[in-house]
Design an enzyme around this catalytic site. Structure first.
Site, PDB file in Angstrom:
ATOM      1  N   ASP A   7       0.863  -1.192   0.000  1.00  0.00           N
ATOM      2  CA  ASP A   7       0.000   0.000   0.000  1.00  0.00           C
ATOM      3  C   ASP A   7       0.894   1.235   0.000  1.00  0.00           C
ATOM      4  O   ASP A   7       2.091   1.152   0.314  1.00  0.00           O
ATOM      5  CB  ASP A   7      -0.916   0.021   1.232  1.00  0.00           C
ATOM      6  CG  ASP A   7      -1.914   1.182   1.205  1.00  0.00           C
ATOM      7  OD1 ASP A   7      -2.259   1.663   0.102  1.00  0.00           O
ATOM      8  OD2 ASP A   7      -2.341   1.622   2.283  1.00  0.00           O
ATOM      9  N   SER A   8       0.286   2.380  -0.314  1.00  0.00           N
ATOM     10  CA  SER A   8       1.040   3.631  -0.276  1.00  0.00           C
ATOM     11  C   SER A   8       1.334   4.034   1.168  1.00  0.00           C
ATOM     12  O   SER A   8       2.225   4.830   1.415  1.00  0.00           O
ATOM     13  CB  SER A   8       0.241   4.738  -0.967  1.00  0.00           C
ATOM     14  OG  SER A   8      -1.029   4.851  -0.358  1.00  0.00           O
ATOM     15  N   TYR A  39      -0.497   8.645  -2.878  1.00  0.00           N
ATOM     16  CA  TYR A  39      -0.426   8.304  -4.300  1.00  0.00           C
ATOM     17  C   TYR A  39      -1.541   8.997  -5.092  1.00  0.00           C
ATOM     18  O   TYR A  39      -1.404   9.228  -6.286  1.00  0.00           O
ATOM     19  CB  TYR A  39      -0.587   6.790  -4.486  1.00  0.00           C
ATOM     20  CG  TYR A  39       0.681   5.982  -4.299  1.00  0.00           C
ATOM     21  CD1 TYR A  39       1.776   6.488  -3.615  1.00  0.00           C
ATOM     22  CD2 TYR A  39       0.757   4.689  -4.809  1.00  0.00           C
ATOM     23  CE1 TYR A  39       2.912   5.721  -3.430  1.00  0.00           C
ATOM     24  CE2 TYR A  39       1.897   3.916  -4.636  1.00  0.00           C
ATOM     25  CZ  TYR A  39       2.973   4.441  -3.951  1.00  0.00           C
ATOM     26  OH  TYR A  39       4.095   3.672  -3.785  1.00  0.00           O
ATOM     27  N   GLY A  40      -2.645   9.285  -4.382  1.00  0.00           N
ATOM     28  CA  GLY A  40      -3.824   9.831  -5.058  1.00  0.00           C
ATOM     29  C   GLY A  40      -3.569  11.125  -5.800  1.00  0.00           C
ATOM     30  O   GLY A  40      -4.323  11.495  -6.699  1.00  0.00           O
ATOM     31  N   CYS A  70      -4.271  -1.185  -2.327  1.00  0.00           N
ATOM     32  CA  CYS A  70      -4.383   0.264  -2.532  1.00  0.00           C
ATOM     33  C   CYS A  70      -5.198   0.438  -3.804  1.00  0.00           C
ATOM     34  O   CYS A  70      -4.829  -0.091  -4.854  1.00  0.00           O
ATOM     35  CB  CYS A  70      -2.990   0.867  -2.695  1.00  0.00           C
ATOM     36  SG  CYS A  70      -2.990   2.608  -3.170  1.00  0.00           S
ATOM     37  N   ASN A  71      -6.303   1.133  -3.689  1.00  0.00           N
ATOM     38  CA  ASN A  71      -7.164   1.316  -4.855  1.00  0.00           C
ATOM     39  C   ASN A  71      -6.485   2.132  -5.940  1.00  0.00           C
ATOM     40  O   ASN A  71      -6.605   1.846  -7.122  1.00  0.00           O
ATOM     41  CB  ASN A  71      -8.456   2.021  -4.443  1.00  0.00           C
ATOM     42  CG  ASN A  71      -9.337   1.120  -3.629  1.00  0.00           C
ATOM     43  OD1 ASN A  71     -10.266   0.526  -4.140  1.00  0.00           O
ATOM     44  ND2 ASN A  71      -9.032   0.991  -2.350  1.00  0.00           N
ATOM     45  N   THR A  72      -5.782   3.178  -5.504  1.00  0.00           N
ATOM     46  CA  THR A  72      -5.132   4.067  -6.457  1.00  0.00           C
ATOM     47  C   THR A  72      -4.120   3.286  -7.284  1.00  0.00           C
ATOM     48  O   THR A  72      -4.095   3.377  -8.520  1.00  0.00           O
ATOM     49  CB  THR A  72      -4.430   5.211  -5.697  1.00  0.00           C
ATOM     50  OG1 THR A  72      -5.348   5.738  -4.731  1.00  0.00           O
ATOM     51  CG2 THR A  72      -3.980   6.299  -6.628  1.00  0.00           C
ATOM     52  N   GLU A 155      -4.626   8.682   8.046  1.00  0.00           N
ATOM     53  CA  GLU A 155      -3.234   8.267   8.264  1.00  0.00           C
ATOM     54  C   GLU A 155      -2.757   8.802   9.623  1.00  0.00           C
ATOM     55  O   GLU A 155      -1.930   8.206  10.278  1.00  0.00           O
ATOM     56  CB  GLU A 155      -2.378   8.785   7.105  1.00  0.00           C
ATOM     57  CG  GLU A 155      -1.032   8.131   6.951  1.00  0.00           C
ATOM     58  CD  GLU A 155      -1.039   6.716   6.325  1.00  0.00           C
ATOM     59  OE1 GLU A 155       0.026   6.110   6.354  1.00  0.00           O
ATOM     60  OE2 GLU A 155      -2.068   6.218   5.840  1.00  0.00           O
ATOM     61  N   CYS A 187     -11.029   3.202  -0.980  1.00  0.00           N
ATOM     62  CA  CYS A 187      -9.664   3.513  -0.589  1.00  0.00           C
ATOM     63  C   CYS A 187      -9.436   2.717   0.683  1.00  0.00           C
ATOM     64  O   CYS A 187     -10.291   2.721   1.579  1.00  0.00           O
ATOM     65  CB  CYS A 187      -9.524   5.014  -0.334  1.00  0.00           C
ATOM     66  SG  CYS A 187      -7.951   5.477   0.407  1.00  0.00           S
ATOM     67  N   HIS A 189      -7.725   3.130   3.209  1.00  0.00           N
ATOM     68  CA  HIS A 189      -7.774   3.905   4.455  1.00  0.00           C
ATOM     69  C   HIS A 189      -9.214   4.094   4.934  1.00  0.00           C
ATOM     70  O   HIS A 189      -9.477   4.162   6.126  1.00  0.00           O
ATOM     71  CB  HIS A 189      -7.166   5.294   4.241  1.00  0.00           C
ATOM     72  CG  HIS A 189      -5.690   5.273   4.030  1.00  0.00           C
ATOM     73  ND1 HIS A 189      -5.104   4.757   2.903  1.00  0.00           N
ATOM     74  CD2 HIS A 189      -4.683   5.723   4.808  1.00  0.00           C
ATOM     75  CE1 HIS A 189      -3.789   4.888   2.999  1.00  0.00           C
ATOM     76  NE2 HIS A 189      -3.510   5.468   4.144  1.00  0.00           N
TER      77      HIS A 189
END
Ligand code: DGL
Length: 272
Positions: A7-8, A39-40, A70-72, A155, A187, A189
């Site tokens: 993940d980011s 990353y978004g 991570c979706n992005t 975060e 996302c 998160h």
């Protein structure tokens, strides 16, 4: 060999925790690219290069399968990594994403008016709509709302602040008369918001969280891929959490996210 999660940041740990609860026999590694978060807001090329570095790092740590939690990164890199990177560099390894499992759950649920919260990149990639279209589900409408401001809040552990923003957006759609019957937390998160959203809107609104979709889909995947499953070591451990940038705040946050579960060792890397 192990299952790697990428993940980011730390959001993917929530998915990993849910997977490890369901598939507790396996061993896991985690890589969070905290140095380059979020990353978004990055370009497609940057996300591709950073994701490739992280996935490859997990391969060098003996992961035969990496979940891009991570979706992005799933939206912007999965297809290209599977088609260009794997066949040339790691033909015996696999990379999975987190978008298709959610789309399959939405279709199975019969929801028709779905709100999706995601990063700017995930929204502009159009990946959720693309996957829906591939399955000819034209009567399902997904309204994608970019909410990048939630990522830093979550975060930093500010769940209440992130929830307040989400709640206001859902209320706004309901006040406009939109018959929302599903919410995608697009996302990793945002999965932290699932229980609060359910508590307030749960009546008649299905909340799709990757902490629920991914464990089930991964179980099915491993059952249908015995050639991978038999290679996996089974000592029931999260071996390492690799972060590209580490501050002491992350220690507390990781302990909170994992609720003290199964962390055998922590190794930090900052070399990227
Ligand atoms: N965790 C990432 C996702 O699922 C978002 C965070 C970021 O923007 O890096 O899309």
């Amino acid at each position: 060999m192990k299952i790697g999660f990428f993940d980011s940041g730390l959001g993917g740990l929530l998915v990993l925790k849910a997977v490890a609860k369901e598939l507790s026999q396996y061993d896991y590694e985690y890589y969070g690219d905290t140095k380059h978060l979020p990353y978004g807001d990055r370009t497609e090329e940057e996300i591709y290069e950073l994701t490739k570095i992280g996935v490859e790092y997990l391969f060098t740590k003996d992961c035969s399968l990496v979940v891009i939690a991570c979706n992005t990164a799933s939206a912007e890199t999965l297809r290209r990594l599977q088609e260009e990177f794997l066949p040339l560099e790691y033909p015996d390894r696999k990379i999975l994403g987190v978008i298709v499992p959610v789309i399959e759950d939405v279709i199975e649920s019969d929801c028709k008016r779905v709100l999706m919260f995601a990063t700017q990149r995930t929204v502009s990639s159009g990946k959720y709509h693309l996957e829906l279209g591939k399955r000819n589900e034209f009567d399902v409408k997904i309204e994608a709302i970019a909410t990048p401001e939630l990522v830093p809040l979550l975060e930093d552990g500010n769940i209440a602040g992130a929830y307040a923003i989400t709640e206001a957006l859902i209320d706004d759609r309901l006040l406009q008369g939109v018959a929302v019957d599903g919410i995608i937390l697009g996302c990793t998160h945002y999965t932290l918001l699932a229980s609060k959203i359910r508590k307030r809107f749960g009546n008649g609104v299905t909340v799709f969280s990757q902490t629920e979709s991914i464990p089930m889909k991964l179980r099915t995947y491993l059952q249908s891929h015995p050639e991978i499953e038999t290679l996996l070591s089974k000592e029931a451990q999260l071996r390492n959490v690799f972060l590209t940038q580490h501050t002491s705040m992350y220690d507390q946050h990781i302990a909170m996210l994992l609720e003290g579960q199964f962390l055998s060792e922590q190794a930090w890397i900052e070399k990227f």
